[in-house]
Each structure stands twice: as C-alpha cells, then as structure tokens.
Scaffold this active site. Sequence first.
Site, PDB file in Angstrom:
ATOM      1  N   SER A   1       0.904  -5.792   7.861  1.00 41.34           N
ATOM      2  CA  SER A   1      -0.426  -6.176   7.369  1.00 41.34           C
ATOM      3  C   SER A   1      -1.596  -5.482   8.058  1.00 41.34           C
ATOM      4  CB  SER A   1      -0.620  -7.693   7.462  1.00 41.34           C
ATOM      5  OG  SER A   1       0.107  -8.325   6.444  1.00 41.34           O
TER       6      SER A   1
ATOM      7  N   LYS B   1     -10.779 -10.564  10.878  1.00 40.53           N
ATOM      8  CA  LYS B   1      -9.969 -11.106   9.794  1.00 40.53           C
ATOM      9  C   LYS B   1     -10.131 -12.626   9.790  1.00 40.53           C
ATOM     10  CE  LYS B   1      -5.208 -10.937   7.950  1.00 40.53           C
ATOM     11  NZ  LYS B   1      -3.839 -10.413   8.168  1.00 40.53           N
TER      12      LYS B   1
ATOM     13  N   SER C   1      -1.892  -7.609   4.385  1.00 46.45           N
ATOM     14  CA  SER C   1      -2.812  -8.680   4.072  1.00 46.45           C
ATOM     15  C   SER C   1      -4.200  -8.479   4.675  1.00 46.45           C
ATOM     16  CB  SER C   1      -2.248 -10.013   4.567  1.00 46.45           C
ATOM     17  OG  SER C   1      -2.150 -10.006   5.982  1.00 46.45           O
TER      18      SER C   1
END
Lengths: 475, 479, 93
Positions: A170, A71, A146
């Site tokens: 997330s 990420k 997210s």
Amino acid sequence: MNFKEQRDNFRSKKVSAKEAVKDSINKINNDDLNIFINIFDSEAIKKAEFIDNNFDKFKDAPLAGVPIAHKDIFCTKGLPTTCGSKMLENFVPPYDSTVIKNCNEAGSVILGKTNMDEFAMGSSNETSYFGPVSNPWNSDLVPGGSSGGAAACVAAGITSISTGTDTGGSIRQPAALCGITGLKPTYGLVSRWGMIAFCSSMDQAGPFSKDAFGCAALLDAMSSYDSKDSTSTKRPDKNFENLLTKDFGSLKIGVIKDINSFGINSDVMGAYETSKTVLSGLGHELKEVDFSELSSGICSYYVIAPAECSSNLSRFDGVKYGYRASDQKDISKLYMETRSEAFGDEVKKRILIGTHVLSAGFYDAYYLQAQKVRRMIKNKFEDVFKNVDLVFMPTTLDQAFEKNRESNDPNRMYKEDLLTIPANLAGLPAISFPNGFKNNLPIGGQFVGNYFSEDLLLTTTHKIQEVSDWHKMTP
Amino acid sequence: MAQNDTLIKGWQPVIGLEVHVQLMTNTKLFSPAKNKFGEDANTLVDLIDMGLPGVLPVLNEGAMKQGIKFGLATSAKIAKTMIFDRKNYFYPDLPKGYQITQLHYPIVKEGVVEVNNKKIRIHQAHLEEDAGKSMHDKYDNKSVIDLNRSGVPLLEIVSEPDIRSAREAVDYLKKIHQIITYLDISDGNMSQGSMRCDANISIMKPDAEAYGTRAEIKNINSFKFVEKAINFEIKRQIKLLENGGTVEQETRLYDAVKDETRSMRTKEFANDYRYFPCPDLVPTNISNELIEEVRKGMDELPEEKEARFRSEYNLGDYEAQVLCAEKSTANFYEEVCKVTDPILSAKWIIGEVNALLNKHDVSLNQSNINSKNFSNLILKITDGTISGKIAKEVLEEMWEEGSDPIEIIKSKGLEQISDEGELETIAQAVIDNNSSQVEAYKSGKDKLFGFFVGQVMKETQGKANPGAVNEILKKLLSN
Amino acid sequence: MDKIELKNLLFLARISADEKEHPKIIEKLQNTFNLIDEMQDLDLSNLEPLNNPLELNNVSREDVNKNRNSKNEFLDNSPESDKDYFLVPKIIE
C-alpha cells in the site's frame, strides 16, 4: 519543489513555515483529485506560526518547517480520523499516534488527512467511503492504493512528503503508479501505536517523497522505539539522511529468474531491463536468483490479512465510538445493521473471508497453511540474502489503470499485489522508486533488503537518483 | 475412576472446575490503568481498555509474575514460552470484540493440589483479560456499560475432571482460595467477583469407560452455591438419564433463588470463537532467572506454615490447620503470640473468635477485633484480672464497639475479685444466709457445693476468681 | 461454500445481507478461495507456521499506573451515553 529545497528554504529563512503552508493550502483548494478527506487549515497555520516563532528550536529538526499530509489511518488527537470509512466518519481520537507525534516533534506541519482505501483494504483507492482519488498523471486513472491519497499528494506537488502504510504494498504500489519514491520499513521499525490496524502482523508505516532523500528524512522522523508497541524493535540509532552519503561499494543485487512468468506488462519489463543496466553501470553485480515461491505469497496474504482484519475490525460495533445504525431495538440487530451499513463491500468481503478461514474445521487448511507459506517465503528470503545484498524487481505488474477497471479475472485486483506482498509476509524493508515512463505514465521498480537495511535501500536508490531523472518528472 | 462413597443412586458424578481469579496487580493486564474494585463507573478506563482504534496491548510483568507464583505453589510446569491468543466474540462489555487469553501455550501447566489427602490435578492456569460490566436495571429499555473491569488480569485455573462430589468441589475451591490468598495474588472475594467459578459436570456408571456428556454451569459466585448448583445438576442429569433422556453439552446458569440450573438461551448458531495467536503480542519467553526471582519473593505456603506452627507454638494438627486456613488468621495469631501465651491464644481464636466470625459471617479483618486489643484480652485472662467467663463478655463488647478490653474492664468494673479477704467476707455472708443448705451439705449432700459457688458469683456479678472462691468455700464449709 | 455456511459466517461476523444477495456474495467469496486454494498443493508439513515476521521475545512493562482516562471524552465519543455509562439497547439474558 522537492523536500530538500523546501527545508533548505525554511532553514535559510527564504520561505517561512507559514508561507509554505499557505502555498500548500492553496494547492489543496484547487485540488480536483479528491486527495484529502479532512483539511486542518487553521490548525496548520497556527502550527506554522508557532514554528516560525520558535525558529531556533526547529531549524535543525529533520522536517523543519515542511508541510506534511498524513494518511487518514493515523490517529490525530482532537482531529477527525476516518480510515476511509463511514464507520469512522465522525470519529475524533482522544490521542495522537506515535507517527503523528514524531512528525510533529520533527518540525513538520500537518495540513490534513489523505484519502485511502477503506481500512487500507484495496489497491486502487476505489473502496474509500469518501470516493476514489484520481491519478495526478491522468485523472481517469487510479493512483493505486491503499495509500492513494498520500501518493497523489506528493505526485501532484501539494506537499513534498507524506506518510502512508503498507500491509501488502500500500505504499510501494501507489508510489509506482504515481511516479514517486515510497518505502516500507522493516516490520517493527516504525511504531504502530495509533495506526488503525488492518493486519497487525504486516502493517507498517513509511514515508513518501519524490526522492530517496525526502524518504530518508521522513523515516528519520517517523521511526522510533516505542514501548507502547510490543512489536516495536530496539535498534542501534541510524540517521538515514546522513547515511545517504555513505559508500556501500559494489553490491550484489539479486534479479528474479524467469520473471516473465509472473505476467508482468512489457512496458514495466522494459523499464526493469533498463534499470538493470543502470545498476551495472553504477558498479553493482547482478545475480540471478530463483524465487518461484514468490507467487504463493498472494495465497498466504489473502488468508492472513483477512483473518487478522476480521478480528481487528470487531471493535467497530456501534457501542463505544463511531457509527451506530439508528432505532435498533436489540443488541444483535444493532451490531448487524451498524456493521452492514457502515462497512463497504470490500471490507465486508474480507471480514467474511477472515471469519471463514479462522472458523472450526477450516483453521488448519487455511490459516495454518497460510502461516506455513509465510514461513516458506521468509526462509527463501533468508537463503537469498546469503548470496545477495538486495533483491531488485518491478513494483507492479502494470502501470496505473483506469477506474472501475473491467476484467475477466475476478482476482485481478488482488494479483496487483503479487510483487509487493512477499516483503510484507517476511517483514522485510522494501523501497519503490520511479524507474521509467511509458505513455506519459510512471513505472516503478523496487528493492527488497534484509531486515533493518533501510540505509542500504535508501542510499542505493539515492545513488540511482543522482544519475537519473525519473524522480524529477512532474505531471 | 469411581469413588464408591460418592456414588449417587449408582451414578458417579465427575466434576471439573474452572476458577477465574482476579489478580491484585496495580494495573491491568495490557494497559496502565488502575486495577481497582468499586470506583466510579468508567473512571479506570485507559485508551487500551476502550479498545480504541489503533491502540496496542503491552503485557504487565506483575501479572506474569503472579501467574508464575501460582504455578510454583502448585508444583506445576511454568511455560518456557507462553503465547496469547484472541478469542473472538461480540458482547457490549467486550470493547475489542475479542478477549486476549491463552489457549495452547498457557503460563502454567500440570499442577496439583491436595484436598483432604486426595490429589486433584490442575490441567492449566492461563492469563487473560476480564471484560467490562453490563448492567440492566438502570433503565427500562437500555443496558449500561461500565468498562472499569475491562482488562483486569485474570488467572483462569482449570482443573482436571478429578472431583467426584459437590462437597469435594467446595473443598477444592477453598484450597484454591487459600493458595491465592496466601500468595497475595488475589483477595479471592467471591461476592465482589474477584473469584468466580464455572463447573463442568457429568455423570457416569462406575464401570463405564468414558465420561458422560458434560454440562457447564457458569459464574457461580459463592462456596455455598457451588455445592448447591452441582448437587442440583447431578440430580437433574440422573433423572434425565434414568428416564431415557440424554444430557446435552450446553452452558447452564444457576439460579440461587429457585435453586436450579437452567439452560442459557441457545443461539441460532453455535458460537465459534476463532482463536488465533494475537499478532500484537509475540511469544513471551519466561527465563529461569525470572522464575527464581519470583520463587525467592514467595511467602510461606499453608502447609509450611502449619508445620512451623506445630513446632514453634506446640500446637496440635487440628489447631495448626484451623489457624492456617486463612492467611489473615494465621498472621493475626502470630502477631498475638508475640506477647501472649500461644496455647491460650490459639484456644481463644479457634473457639470464641471463630464462633463470632461464623455467627456474623464476616472475616477477621472486616471485624473490630485486632491483634492489639485481642492480645490485651488474653493478657488479662493470663494475669487473672478477668475470668474466662468475663472474658467472653469483654470479647462481645470488643466485637460490637471495637474498644480496648482494658477500657471495657475498667469502665464496667469487671476486674476479677481475687482479694481473699474480700471474697472471704462475701462467702461467709452466703454461708450465714443459707444455714439450711449448709446443714444439708455437711450431712453429705456434696453437690450443694456448686450452689455456694453460684451464690458467691451472683454476689460478685461473676467477677470472683473461681479458683479462689473454691478454696475459700472449702475452707469455710469444712469448719 | 453453501447458503448455510454463508448464513453462519454472516452471523459470526455480525454482518447482515439480504437473502437475495447471498448467491452473489457466495460467488465473490468462492472466487477468492479459488485464488487462495492454489496453496493447497504445496506440501509444507515440515514447516512451522510463522505468526509474526520478527521472531523476538515479547516485551513486558512494569506494573506502574499511568492515567490516560478521560471519561467525559470517551463517553462523548460514543453514539449513546448518559453521564456515567455507555448505553445500548436492553440486553435480555
């Protein structure tokens, strides 16, 4: 190919790290889902060659020779780290986060950085400055957020593992929406050093993989006690991968009383009921627990997370790094214009909410009250865990939804996190895994466990995956 | 509440000080970068001090121990649990956009110091990080930022509003300076900014029940300016109130050049620091074991040292107090006393050495005088090699050149002449050359004795042993 | 929330927004507060606030220097610098 097969192929020299990396890079090049923000292909090939050349040194490492996507919230030394924001579009960190360092040492090869909601604020990956990510199951739909890029990356088969972070769901929500397994560890298990902060008291990094096995191996690599993070916890060393074969016996699993009152979609409820049957079939005892307090979690979360983020994001001021608005003649304008031009609407909104709830006259009513709700949720979990080993519930209210979803409810997106937030408020570990399909779209269920019970979460999920196929489905 | 001797035009000044002390740790409060003054710009900046995305603070145990030391030295309560908060504001030399400080749960609470036999209470002392420095003179239209100071540990010592005059504020500040230097937790150097002072000032009628509205003067950087700034501010407030105005609660700056305080530009909106507990640092417990460990490692405090000096070296209250005012002076004195007469050494340090220090406005360790060369000076006085008068001359020379007194005496031929035969020859010559004065003396003008002494001194360039000269002259003149 | 509050908020957060946008921003914030305000009905006066889920004692580190300074890299990463300093528009005090 799942994680275990990929690693076995490397260990048995069937596929070299370089071949695995090249295969992943080919897939990235054909990706039209906007999964990556930055791709480090030449670095990846070099690293893979290095691993191949030092085969003996790496072959027993937990992530030996396996390509990985991170990420874009984890700082990578010398490689751009954007956090999904225009603010950091050209930011190159001078240091590695502990997660990156650990994964590198565990023998994985970083391919690139995955797309995400800006500064991890969002549940659909639509707040990214670099554009939304599409759901691999249906490109009109969102992958969740997210960590949307990270989940989509594994679901689309580009890599078998990826890292994410989970502040209010997330990791678990995109795992559910993309049909893969994702774990949010206990707060303090994985170091936050080098992970760009959103809400410091809830942020926690964790693994994505198709199955619990991949998550266990990646968590083995990611987690470590880190003296650079004051909230990192010393714990007895556990090897999650080895513990997957441990027999925890018949468990008491809590299921939520009156769960219909939370507004959960009937298909998700259907999968939930089916899973309950599976759990009973595996010899576990289901116990109904009253957890009406769950829904207050969302109020608390949308005070505390914005409050902390309003402070955490103050460092982005156009002075030391990152974006600076041009031609500003005085410092006050420089701040104002830099932050207005480089933060997206959702980030600005949360900064404003956070600023408000901390300001004089509102602190007690909002911030302090939210911290008390947080206490209430934690106390409730503590009570619940006196009677059960795990709590089981759906991960999300819905399946993946369409981009730019219209809703009569302005808070519809925030409510998306209703079932994931409580674990963050209490700092508890939770795992989401695919537990059903409807309309050719995955559905996720989650276990929440007591502090540092990741082994129990992973092993219980692993046993389910030994007798079911949902985690094997591919788009 | 009121203290009659401090009233000004019938108004009672009420003063509280916030003293920021830079702690002398090896590293910064939350980062492992070196804590040092005067290095090249931006060379002592860690990832953490830069406020880079993703970095996290880890508390420096050394700073915590120094805070505990201060608490113990001021009979304060040491927190069982201290909590760090974030104070949020934007400034270019504040890289994170917030300062980590302690608001509600400081490391030290409720201390007290004694100043001129009056107790001044310390409300609290808390740990916090310093900001970087912004400077405005390098370019016409740019300011420059140096982050070397970013993250340096500060102990902010907040007094209760117990101070009643500018003079008392200075004495309190000197007391704090004495304590922190005795504890070795700070060098207390105001000109380098390692000790900085904000003053909260209000005035009230002696019979009023509540304090007046206070103004805060920020960043006063010398003892002298503290007194001047406070006095100016008191006068300003009196004038304001007596003309029917009101004092505004505001922050003011002291301008040393104009000797006045002036309001800092009022912002469009009031600042609101939005304090909240720093989520990167959980509450820190301070164990009794740690407190005891710190207590055991603590040096003697000023009062303890004074008492010991009185008994060990037979000094009076005044001498002990002056010698102990600064730890460096006290250490110097003790070093000198190892080989010299304590009373004589005390007299010389308090008199001549202090006079030189005051004249040149430097501290002892910045001067050329060290315990070795000074000991030699005292020894030369004691053994009669030089007179007190010559010794002053030698001391001046030592001050200028830093050379050893033995060398100075030798190279300049300053040894005292004590040889009676030599002195008698010179004295006899003086008597022979001044027969009229001799006659006058003998006829009763006793005061002329000094004239003869002076003449002998002149002949010997002051090197004659005064005692011996006296005796010889008495003997010769009585013949 | 009214316009004055929003202006103050924007200033504190150092975010600028066109005056025309203000009503829309207020509405968005108000919507969120409607969600948050559901917690106001809870009587939690007997509960201690919880700042951090792990209620542990903070750790501290030894006071030992470690050099992670890379002045040039830090300055190169900044929007404006000379060879020694970060530069910003002149601050008028």
